[in-house]
Every structure is written in C-alpha cells, then in structure tokens.
Scaffold this motif. Sequence first.
Motif, short mmCIF file in Angstrom:
data_model
loop_
_atom_site.label_atom_id
_atom_site.label_comp_id
_atom_site.label_asym_id
_atom_site.label_seq_id
_atom_site.Cartn_x
_atom_site.Cartn_y
_atom_site.Cartn_z
N PHE A 120 -23.55 -60.35 -37.78
CA PHE A 120 -24.18 -60.13 -36.48
C PHE A 120 -24.14 -58.87 -35.88
O PHE A 120 -23.41 -58.25 -35.87
N GLY A 121 -25.36 -58.44 -35.48
CA GLY A 121 -25.46 -56.95 -34.96
C GLY A 121 -26.69 -56.52 -35.32
O GLY A 121 -27.66 -56.98 -35.69
N LEU A 122 -26.97 -55.14 -34.98
CA LEU A 122 -28.39 -54.39 -35.39
C LEU A 122 -28.15 -53.54 -36.41
O LEU A 122 -28.89 -52.74 -36.43
N ALA A 123 -27.06 -53.53 -37.35
CA ALA A 123 -27.21 -52.28 -38.25
C ALA A 123 -28.08 -52.74 -39.46
O ALA A 123 -28.53 -51.68 -40.12
N ASP A 124 -28.75 -53.73 -39.43
CA ASP A 124 -29.96 -54.11 -40.30
C ASP A 124 -31.25 -53.70 -39.85
O ASP A 124 -32.33 -53.91 -40.17
N ARG A 125 -31.48 -52.86 -38.68
CA ARG A 125 -32.17 -51.90 -38.35
C ARG A 125 -33.47 -52.50 -37.21
O ARG A 125 -34.03 -51.94 -36.39
N TYR A 126 -33.52 -53.80 -37.56
CA TYR A 126 -34.57 -54.52 -36.65
C TYR A 126 -33.95 -55.60 -35.87
O TYR A 126 -32.75 -56.15 -36.09
N ARG A 139 -23.66 -49.77 -48.54
CA ARG A 139 -24.58 -50.72 -48.70
C ARG A 139 -25.81 -50.09 -48.88
O ARG A 139 -26.17 -49.20 -47.79
N LEU A 140 -26.84 -50.27 -49.83
CA LEU A 140 -28.10 -49.76 -49.95
C LEU A 140 -28.88 -50.81 -49.85
O LEU A 140 -28.99 -51.62 -50.75
N GLY A 141 -29.75 -50.84 -48.72
CA GLY A 141 -30.86 -52.10 -48.67
C GLY A 141 -32.29 -51.45 -48.46
O GLY A 141 -32.56 -50.60 -47.75
N TRP A 142 -33.01 -52.04 -49.17
CA TRP A 142 -34.43 -52.03 -48.80
C TRP A 142 -35.21 -53.05 -48.44
O TRP A 142 -35.37 -53.98 -49.12
N ASP A 143 -35.58 -52.84 -47.25
CA ASP A 143 -36.44 -54.01 -46.39
C ASP A 143 -37.56 -54.39 -46.74
O ASP A 143 -38.59 -53.88 -46.33
N ILE A 144 -37.93 -55.04 -47.94
CA ILE A 144 -39.28 -55.59 -48.13
C ILE A 144 -40.02 -56.21 -47.35
O ILE A 144 -41.04 -55.90 -47.31
N GLY A 145 -39.30 -57.12 -46.71
CA GLY A 145 -39.89 -57.98 -45.50
C GLY A 145 -40.57 -57.26 -44.51
O GLY A 145 -41.61 -57.70 -44.17
N HIS A 146 -40.07 -55.95 -43.97
CA HIS A 146 -40.76 -55.15 -43.16
C HIS A 146 -41.44 -54.12 -43.74
O HIS A 146 -41.76 -53.09 -43.12
N GLU A 147 -41.49 -54.09 -45.03
CA GLU A 147 -42.29 -53.24 -45.75
C GLU A 147 -41.88 -51.67 -45.67
O GLU A 147 -42.81 -50.70 -45.53
N GLU A 148 -40.69 -51.53 -45.68
CA GLU A 148 -40.09 -50.11 -45.64
C GLU A 148 -40.56 -49.20 -46.89
O GLU A 148 -40.56 -49.96 -47.85
N ALA A 181 -38.65 -46.81 -48.01
CA ALA A 181 -37.63 -46.36 -48.93
C ALA A 181 -36.24 -47.14 -48.51
O ALA A 181 -36.32 -47.66 -47.35
N PRO A 182 -35.24 -47.23 -49.30
CA PRO A 182 -34.07 -47.86 -49.01
C PRO A 182 -33.02 -47.19 -48.00
O PRO A 182 -33.49 -46.04 -47.81
N MET A 183 -32.30 -47.92 -47.01
CA MET A 183 -31.74 -47.20 -45.90
C MET A 183 -30.06 -47.55 -46.09
O MET A 183 -29.85 -48.73 -46.80
N PRO A 184 -29.25 -46.69 -45.96
CA PRO A 184 -27.75 -47.04 -46.14
C PRO A 184 -27.08 -47.66 -45.15
O PRO A 184 -27.79 -47.24 -43.87
N GLN A 185 -25.91 -48.21 -45.36
CA GLN A 185 -25.03 -48.49 -44.28
C GLN A 185 -23.74 -48.28 -44.79
O GLN A 185 -23.48 -48.30 -45.75
N PHE A 186 -22.91 -48.15 -43.71
CA PHE A 186 -21.38 -47.85 -44.08
C PHE A 186 -20.63 -48.72 -43.11
O PHE A 186 -20.88 -49.03 -42.10
N GLY A 187 -19.30 -48.85 -43.83
CA GLY A 187 -18.61 -49.83 -42.81
C GLY A 187 -17.14 -50.06 -43.41
O GLY A 187 -17.01 -49.21 -44.45
#
Length: 134
Positions: free
Chosen positions: A39-45, A109-118, A120-126
């Motif tokens: 839950f939260g906004l680290a996933d960009r959208y 974590r390195l994620g490439w948001d295909i659903g929003h047609e990004e 390039a992949p974007m990193p997350q740290f935690g």
Amino acid sequence: MPALVFGISDVPSFAPPTIFLGGRLPRSWALGYQLTVSFGLADRYLSGVLTHRHYLVGLHGFGATRRGLTGVGGGVAFTLPLKPIAEVEARIGVRFGDKRHWAVGALVRLGWDIGHEELAPMPQFGAFFGYVPL
C-alpha cells in the motif's frame, strides 16, 4: 517479511504481508512462490496505491554461522486495474535470534511498468524485517 519501500514518489509503500511458500533445497537454499501486497505510492502511479506481486524466489542462508540471508526473485506485479509490471527483486540481510529465524535487511527492486507503457525500468529501495524459517 514486512517492508517499507521508497520509489520516485515522495510517499513510500508499506508491504505488511509478504508470504513465502516453498521448500528447502540442498545446501541452505529454499525455492518457492512469494506473494506481496503493498500500500502506498512507491509504484509511481495512483493506480499503484494497492499492488500485489507474484514472484518465484530463491532464499539462501550464508556465512560461517549462516547468519546472512539473501533472496533473489522475479515475476509480475499488478496495480489497479490489473496493469502489469515486470519486476526483479533482491534482498540481503542478517538473521538473528537463538535459531536465526528473525531477519532484518535491505531490498532493491527494479520494475518495468508495461501497463503504463514506461520506456525504461525504475528502481525502488527499501528495508525489511521478519520471520524466516530457513
């Protein structure tokens, strides 16, 4: 292993339930399925305010006393309304306690948001803390 994760948004994500279902392999390895809900906004959208992840993960205890813990996995995450994100994740930590079942550490974590047609992949740290019966 609950986690607090930071991305490019100012608001982090909190993943209270992270469940690993798997089995032990030879030489202090475990392989299995990991389910995470965050839950939260680290996933960009805004659609990422509730995200669930489905990974294939390998966990490994290392070091002379097996106090080290590492995990590597990959799979797919879904934001609402089920837009896919291809992800890989790595965790490293230290196990403690009498039987070394508790762990604390960091994750990337390195994620490439295909659903929003990004493009390039974007990193997350935690950071994470939890119970690991490895």
